[in-house]
Motif scaffolding. Sequence first.
Motif, PDB file in Angstrom:
ATOM      1  N   ARG A  10       0.831  -1.391  -0.059  1.00 17.63           N
ATOM      2  CA  ARG A  10       0.223  -0.085  -0.029  1.00 17.63           C
ATOM      3  C   ARG A  10       0.961   1.121  -0.115  1.00 17.63           C
ATOM      4  O   ARG A  10       0.615   2.426  -0.862  1.00 17.63           O
ATOM      5  CB  ARG A  10      -0.995  -0.168   1.331  1.00 17.63           C
ATOM      6  N   ARG A  13       2.426   1.765  -3.336  1.00 16.30           N
ATOM      7  CA  ARG A  13       1.074   2.327  -4.343  1.00 16.30           C
ATOM      8  C   ARG A  13       0.968   3.810  -3.976  1.00 16.30           C
ATOM      9  O   ARG A  13       1.104   4.559  -5.012  1.00 16.30           O
ATOM     10  CB  ARG A  13       0.037   1.583  -4.091  1.00 16.30           C
ATOM     11  N   GLN A  17       1.791   6.987  -6.624  1.00 15.04           N
ATOM     12  CA  GLN A  17       0.742   7.916  -7.027  1.00 15.04           C
ATOM     13  C   GLN A  17       1.321   9.529  -6.525  1.00 15.04           C
ATOM     14  O   GLN A  17       1.233  10.234  -7.468  1.00 15.04           O
ATOM     15  CB  GLN A  17      -0.334   7.762  -6.100  1.00 15.04           C
ATOM     16  N   ALA A 241       3.222  -0.420 -11.742  1.00 14.62           N
ATOM     17  CA  ALA A 241       4.169  -0.283 -10.605  1.00 14.62           C
ATOM     18  C   ALA A 241       5.659  -0.572 -11.380  1.00 14.62           C
ATOM     19  O   ALA A 241       6.799   0.327 -10.902  1.00 14.62           O
ATOM     20  CB  ALA A 241       4.186  -1.763  -9.471  1.00 14.62           C
ATOM     21  N   LEU A 248      -0.448  -2.216  -9.440  1.00  8.82           N
ATOM     22  CA  LEU A 248      -0.800  -2.276  -7.984  1.00  8.82           C
ATOM     23  C   LEU A 248      -2.293  -1.466  -7.812  1.00  8.82           C
ATOM     24  O   LEU A 248      -2.767  -0.644  -8.466  1.00  8.82           O
ATOM     25  CB  LEU A 248       0.030  -1.334  -6.991  1.00  8.82           C
TER      26      LEU A 248
END
Lengths: 336, 566
Positions: A10, A13, A17, A241, A248
């Motif tokens: 997480r 990810r 972002q 990714a 992801l």
Amino acid sequence: MKLRQLRQLRRERRWRQFRAFRKRRELSCVANRTATIKPDAVLVFVTLRNERPRLPYFLRYYRDMGVGHFLFVDNGSEDGSREYLTAQPDCSVWTTQASYKSSGFGIDWLNWLLRKYGTGHWTLTLDPDEFFVYPFCDTRPINALTDWLDSYEIRSFPAMLLDMYPKGPIDAEPYREGQNPFEIASWFDSGNYMISKNGKMQNLWIQGGPRARCFFPDDPADAPSLNKIPLVKWARGLVYASSTHMLLPRGLNRVYDEWGGEMISGCLLHAKFLSPWSEKVSEELERRQHYANSREYRVYAETLSEPPDLWCKWSEKYINWRQLEILGLMSKGNWA
Amino acid sequence: MTIGFIMMCHTALDRAAQVARHWAERGAPVVIHVDKRTDAAEYGTLVKTLADLENVSFSPRFKCNWGTWSLVQAEQAAAEQMLARHPEIHHVFLASGSCLPLRPLNELTAYLAAHPQTDFIESVTTAEVDWTTGGIGLERFTLRFPFSWKRQRRLFDRYVALQRKIGFKRKIPEGLVPHLGSQWWCLTRQTLSAILQDPRRAEFDAYFRRVWIPDESYFQTLARLYATSIESRSLTLSKFDFQGKPHVFYDDHLQLLRRSDCFVARKIWHRAERLYATFLTDRASIDPEAEPNPTKIDRLFHKAVERRTKGRPGLYMQSRFPKKDRENGKTSAPYSIFQGFSDLFENFDGWLSKSAGVRVHGHLFGPEGAEFAGGETMFNGCLSNSATLRDYNPRAFLTNLIWNARGERQCFMFSPRDTQQDIDWFTATDPNAQISVISGAWAVPLFRSNQDFAAIRSEAARLQQIEMHHLSILRSMFVKARVRIWSLADFVENPMEPLQTIIDEISPRGARRLTEVPQMVDLSGFGQFLQSLRNQGMQPRLMGDFPVGDDLSPKAPRRGRPYLVK
């Protein structure tokens, strides 16, 4: 342990972002026609640099397939690619002079555009030398595929990279603008691919083909990955990714069946081994903008003095998707 | 004779309008139900486009969720409207918005006129169907289903399990025998009105309201009460796959659909321009009186489902990568592994390919690289003989080799000297493998080599250890391969019988007595060699009993068939 891994994924990810968000400032818009995108359009996302001769065929191929709009990131082209694309009615173009390498090989830029314009659409993320082939692509437009995937709630579609090569030295036959590259590079390896599973990202890691056989016979572990997931129903929060090899959240990488059945899949015909090859290799080697310190291009350069011939007597000549299906490189799954 | 069509629509209303117009213009009344959740503007457009047709009407709209009572309510309302508005109709045909007529309306009318009292509704008892989604058969009628199967799956499953556990059962109304079937039916006015005007309808409705997926059972069950003659099949060609989703037809199915001689097909992709353009014309069939015959389509879809659920055995690819023991065929075709044969015989591979007519490789896992048949550097599928590439993923190498050479049996040599000993579990548990071992034969090349005895001794110890480990795998209870093991001594004494057995198994059709025997290497002095190893402190265990003094030699091979009385 499991929880820790999930938390780590997480974090990764979120970090991707964030990178995409930060790198958005490197992009300057040249032509933004995204307002014309229809709600059910399939979108193509591409990063490119100096690909002018290849573009007319690329656009024609995907327009014929039924793609609705193209979104390009031009990484400092000097050969008129940008101007050419800007003149196309169904293309939106962004440009940047920033480093390809430091944007995660273009993936940060595309992650941003995917998030902004791709959300809610089926998106196809490609290189300009990749040509998407899916089951029934000769008779059914890409919307037939995406509608079908929607009805099964499948959100991502795999397409293995299939390296195509000509018979004889790569540079022997020049490529004319607008020509189908597979008239020249019409051969491929049908059955020397090696697969292992990546436990962390849950994707399959596929290597092999002519690149492993001719350029990496002594370090197969360094051979390029061929697994790709180019077609994705984009939603907020998704990120690529590592190139288009994996996504992801990792559930999207589970595009294969583990209980003996076959899920649906396609192929990306890769027109990499096409003239002008030696020029391209020397140039890319100088720029040093590619993955793993341009390892791949350094290996190519070693073979440059004697232009390589990837062809052998067991090479298969490309006919159509059905041939790839029979050879076991892709599958119709339960689409009939 | 007139047919009335009820159309259940929720998306692609433009296509539904096209089909409705097709039927209505040819004199068949149409009642359209549009899902209440469909956008009002789209509904408005549909009403407007069909406004010029007076035999098209719209029934009260219900919010329809998959597999719920609302669907039956909508059908009831539409059917009532149809029967009331159009007293002339004789049959009512239930279709969906994504249906497409494949044959002209007059052929369907003629077909129904030939069966005036017949109800075409698939209706089978729960015991006889195997396609029920979620594996719930009769329990659809006896349990309660307050949770959505699609959206609240976990709750759904748990609640079903709970009811099973405490033994909860709903009472089925008296006189009803639960039946299931395709929801696309064609009923006579008599049967349909009997169902709708039944004095017990309130009771039945209350019951079916809580049955799971009532649209597949309400009419199917009640028709059994009133119909005089039921044809338990649907006139609509509609196929479902293993997940209960309908198969979709595209432009490239045109010929298949045309030859099926079915009246109506579902589900058509809404952008299949060619299908709509072709079938919405008045083109007579090749044989106007043909019975519907969807076998070819059945086969196509059956194969698709099989590919999705079972896959092609022995194929490892980007969308099929089975877990261990879920392979449904670890390899794609039978193959043979020979251990020790190339040590004991000269030119064994040449002899084998000649006697059995198969592809015989040398040591595929040899330390120098894969020895493909004929000394080639590459094999089918551009498989390279490079040792590093092969050892990077030996299992992929082996499965690729077998897959690439489909249609031709592959044989290869193996020995404790080869590099990849860890494929032995894979091959030992593969039913396609035929593994023949002459244990201890690895000592023969040592015996004939010209090395220092100390080197020979340590090499012999190493090889023996490897082979013992290998044999312990081949003798384990998990073995699925056809394994045969002989000790060197036994084999040398009588080589013909084992060879004959192996050849017969490889090519059963060419079963004939072996005439030519592979040339065995000269073993004189081998017994003494083993004794020397023993004297040096290394115990050779796998060769069997070799007398020290006089040498074993093969008995004269039997000729002809001694048991045959001429």
